[in-house]
Design a protein around this motif. Structure first.
Motif, short mmCIF file in Angstrom:
data_model
loop_
_atom_site.label_atom_id
_atom_site.label_comp_id
_atom_site.label_asym_id
_atom_site.label_seq_id
_atom_site.Cartn_x
_atom_site.Cartn_y
_atom_site.Cartn_z
N UNK A 1 0.85 -1.24 -0.03
CA UNK A 1 0.10 -0.06 0.02
C UNK A 1 0.78 1.11 0.12
N UNK A 2 1.82 1.27 0.64
CA UNK A 2 3.02 2.43 0.86
C UNK A 2 3.44 2.61 -0.66
N UNK A 3 3.89 1.65 -1.14
CA UNK A 3 4.73 1.70 -2.43
C UNK A 3 3.59 2.26 -3.56
N UNK A 4 2.39 1.45 -3.36
CA UNK A 4 1.38 1.95 -4.51
C UNK A 4 0.85 3.51 -4.32
N UNK A 5 1.02 3.82 -3.13
CA UNK A 5 0.44 5.21 -2.57
C UNK A 5 1.46 6.30 -3.12
N UNK A 6 2.72 5.79 -3.19
CA UNK A 6 3.80 6.77 -3.68
C UNK A 6 3.62 6.72 -5.13
N UNK A 7 3.40 5.64 -5.70
CA UNK A 7 3.29 5.44 -7.25
C UNK A 7 2.13 6.31 -7.71
N UNK A 8 0.84 6.40 -6.91
CA UNK A 8 -0.16 6.94 -7.10
C UNK A 8 0.00 8.76 -7.17
N UNK A 9 0.90 9.23 -6.16
CA UNK A 9 1.08 10.34 -5.81
C UNK A 9 1.89 11.03 -7.08
N UNK A 10 2.84 10.23 -7.86
CA UNK A 10 3.57 10.40 -8.94
C UNK A 10 2.62 10.43 -10.25
N UNK A 11 1.72 9.65 -10.27
CA UNK A 11 0.77 9.59 -11.52
C UNK A 11 -0.29 10.82 -11.39
N UNK A 12 -0.41 11.13 -10.27
CA UNK A 12 -1.25 12.44 -10.21
C UNK A 12 -0.57 13.70 -10.65
N UNK A 13 0.46 13.83 -10.31
CA UNK A 13 1.68 14.83 -10.85
C UNK A 13 1.48 14.73 -12.38
N UNK A 14 1.79 13.47 -12.65
CA UNK A 14 1.83 13.53 -14.27
C UNK A 14 0.78 13.86 -14.94
N UNK A 15 -0.31 13.24 -14.31
CA UNK A 15 -1.60 13.66 -14.87
C UNK A 15 -2.10 15.01 -14.97
N UNK A 16 -1.59 15.65 -13.78
CA UNK A 16 -2.04 17.14 -13.93
C UNK A 16 -0.99 17.96 -14.82
N UNK A 17 0.14 17.28 -15.26
CA UNK A 17 1.11 17.86 -16.01
C UNK A 17 0.76 17.32 -17.68
N UNK A 18 -0.33 16.60 -17.85
CA UNK A 18 -0.79 16.19 -18.85
C UNK A 18 -0.04 15.12 -19.74
N UNK A 19 0.89 14.40 -18.73
CA UNK A 19 1.73 13.32 -19.37
C UNK A 19 1.05 12.16 -19.55
N UNK A 20 0.06 11.61 -18.60
CA UNK A 20 -0.75 10.35 -18.81
C UNK A 20 -2.09 10.85 -18.57
N UNK A 21 -2.76 9.77 -19.17
CA UNK A 21 -4.39 9.93 -19.19
C UNK A 21 -5.12 9.39 -18.10
N UNK A 22 -6.44 9.91 -18.00
CA UNK A 22 -7.33 9.50 -17.11
C UNK A 22 -7.34 8.10 -16.66
#
Length: 481
Positions: free
Chosen positions: A188-209
């Motif tokens: 859960x900690x590892x996936x939580x850290x990954x989710x934080x990174x993905x949120x930043x990527x999403x806000x930056x327009x790098x990844x899709x919804x």
């Protein structure tokens, strides 16, 4: 003449035979060997096997259970109950002697008398009685009572065997759940850290919804796996607390499940079970008791001969009570014999014989179940060991697969679906691996329980010593005022 009569009765008693069948251990077909064997196994069935886990916390939990477990305390008290019963039955082999004193004052009015008479009476006597056990009725009852006492001791040893196994299994299961919780929390900690990174990527327009939702789903999956494990841990602690004889609460921890040492496989021939397992010994003692009760029932067909006697003093005045003229005595040898009982004795014999057959079949079934349990435990630990080796290799392969999938995704060679599949597979296999570890430990515990062994006697002695020490600690001792 009296001496001759007494000598004849004693000779008759000494030569009297016991009615009913004498016990002979039934012939039991035993398998020549187990379905699986280990030629390098050491004979450790007589050792305190739980100490092989090399965990002082587990040793302390076992000692606590042997001291405070209520099932064991009940079994111990039941031994005292059957010891009392044996004492009652055994007493019938000996003469029963009693003494009495009576003082009375009485007023009588005779028909036609002009006045009533009042007088006193005093009596002091010693009375004795003894049933001559010619046909062995009392000796058969004594044999049955002794077997029942030994059966109660075997029942206590069976409680000890089961208790030690349950405590060890509960502790191993608790450490397995702790390990599962560690895996779930780390994931859960590892996936939580990954989710934080993905949120930043999403806000930056790098990844899709879609990719963000996939990552969040993976994170939520790990979070959702934690509460059921925490619930199971709390319930396991509560159950183990009851085994320890205390109210539900937290349990101390020792070594991790990865650090525990797996006990060595005990060696032994199938026939050894007849001497080792308390449940087999208990079943045999029940058979001995049932066999003896047949003789006790058949003895009712024959005469019952007793010796009774009375010696004392009786007088109308207290001052003359112990004069030689006041001496009274009586002795007799009553004989009773059934003539017509409307089939009551035959019914008692039939009941005793049927009970003996039930005890015989129960004894044979217990032995067969013991052999089955040992074979099951041997097969279980052998196949589980193979399964654990394969799962360990699978965990290593999936760890490499997950790392490679993450690297390929970061470099744009694959979609996040591959990462999602790799990490989910790794998480599930990690949980399965630690569950299989627990299964392997449980299989070894079951093998020691199925084999029985001298360790049960040692554990019973430990329980006695701990109980005695506990009673002494709680004894306030003599008080002064």
């Amino acid at each position: 003449m009296r001496k001759s009569l007494l000598a004849a009765l004693l000779a008759l008693l000494a030569s009297g035979c016991m009615i009913g069948p004498d016990y002979l251990r039934p012939q039991v077909e035993t398998p020549p060997a187990w379905r699986l064997s280990d030629t390098a196994a050491n004979d450790l069935a007589n050792t305190a096997w739980w100490k092989q886990f090399d965990d002082p916390v587990l040793d302390d939990l076992v000692n606590t259970a042997l001291r405070n477990n209520h099932d064991l305390l009940i079994a111990t008290a039941r031994i005292d109950e059957f010891a009392g019963r044996y004492g009652i039955v055994r007493a019938e082999l000996f003469p029963q002697v009693g003494a009495g004193y009576e003082a009375s004052r009485q007023r009588n009015t005779l028909p036609g008398a002009s006045s009533a008479s009042t007088y006193n009476s005093y009596q002091a006597v010693i009375a004795a009685s003894w049933e001559i056990d010619i046909w062995g009725r009392i000796r058969r009852l004594n044999e049955a009572a002794k077997a029942q006492l030994l059966a109660s001791e075997d029942a206590r040893r069976a409680v000890v065997l089961s208790l030690v196994g349950r405590v060890a299994a509960a502790y191993i299961n608790l450490r397995d759940l702790d390990r599962q919780l560690e895996i779930a929390q780390a994931t859960a900690r590892s996936r939580g850290e990954s989710y934080d990174v993905f949120q930043e990527r999403y806000l930056g327009g790098v990844i899709s919804t879609l990719e963000l939702s996939q990552n969040k789903s993976q994170y939520d999956e790990a979070l959702a796996s934690i509460p059921p494990i925490e619930k199971a841990i709390a319930q396991q602690e509560n159950g183990l607390s009851v085994l320890l004889g205390r109210n539900p609460g937290p349990i101390a921890r020792g070594k991790d499940i990865d650090q525990l040492t797996l006990p060595t496989i005990p060696a032994g021939l199938p026939s050894d079970l007849l001497e080792r397992r308390p449940d087999i010994q208990l079943a045999e003692q029940n058979l001995i008791a049932a066999n003896a009760l047949i003789g006790a029932a058949k003895a009712a067909y024959f005469p019952t001969i007793s010796l009774t006697g009375l010696l004392g003093y009786a007088s109308n005045g207290l001052s003359q009570l112990f004069n030689s003229q006041s001496k009274v005595w009586q002795y007799s040898a009553p004989i009773t014999m059934p003539i017509f009982t409307a089939g009551a004795i035959a019914g008692q014999v039939q009941e005793a014989e049927a009970a003996q057959q039930q005890a015989l079949f129960a004894y044979q079934r217990t032995i067969q179940e013991a052999f089955r349990e040992v074979n099951d435990a041997l097969i279980n630990q052998d196949r589980t060991r193979q399964q654990l080796r394969a799962q360990k290799q699978q965990v290593q392969a999936l760890q490499q697969y997950s790392a490679t999938a993450r690297l390929r995704y970061d470099n744009g060679y694959t979609s996040y679906i591959e990462v999602l599949d790799a990490e989910r597979s790794l998480f599930n296999v990690q949980l399965q691996y630690t569950q299989t570890q627990q299964t392997q430990f449980q299989a070894m515990i079951n093998l020691y329980l199925a084999m029985g062994g001298g360790w049960v006697n040692e554990a019973a002695r430990v329980a006695d010593a701990l109980t005695t020490a506990s009673d002494a600690a709680h004894d306030p001792g003599p008080t002064t005022r």
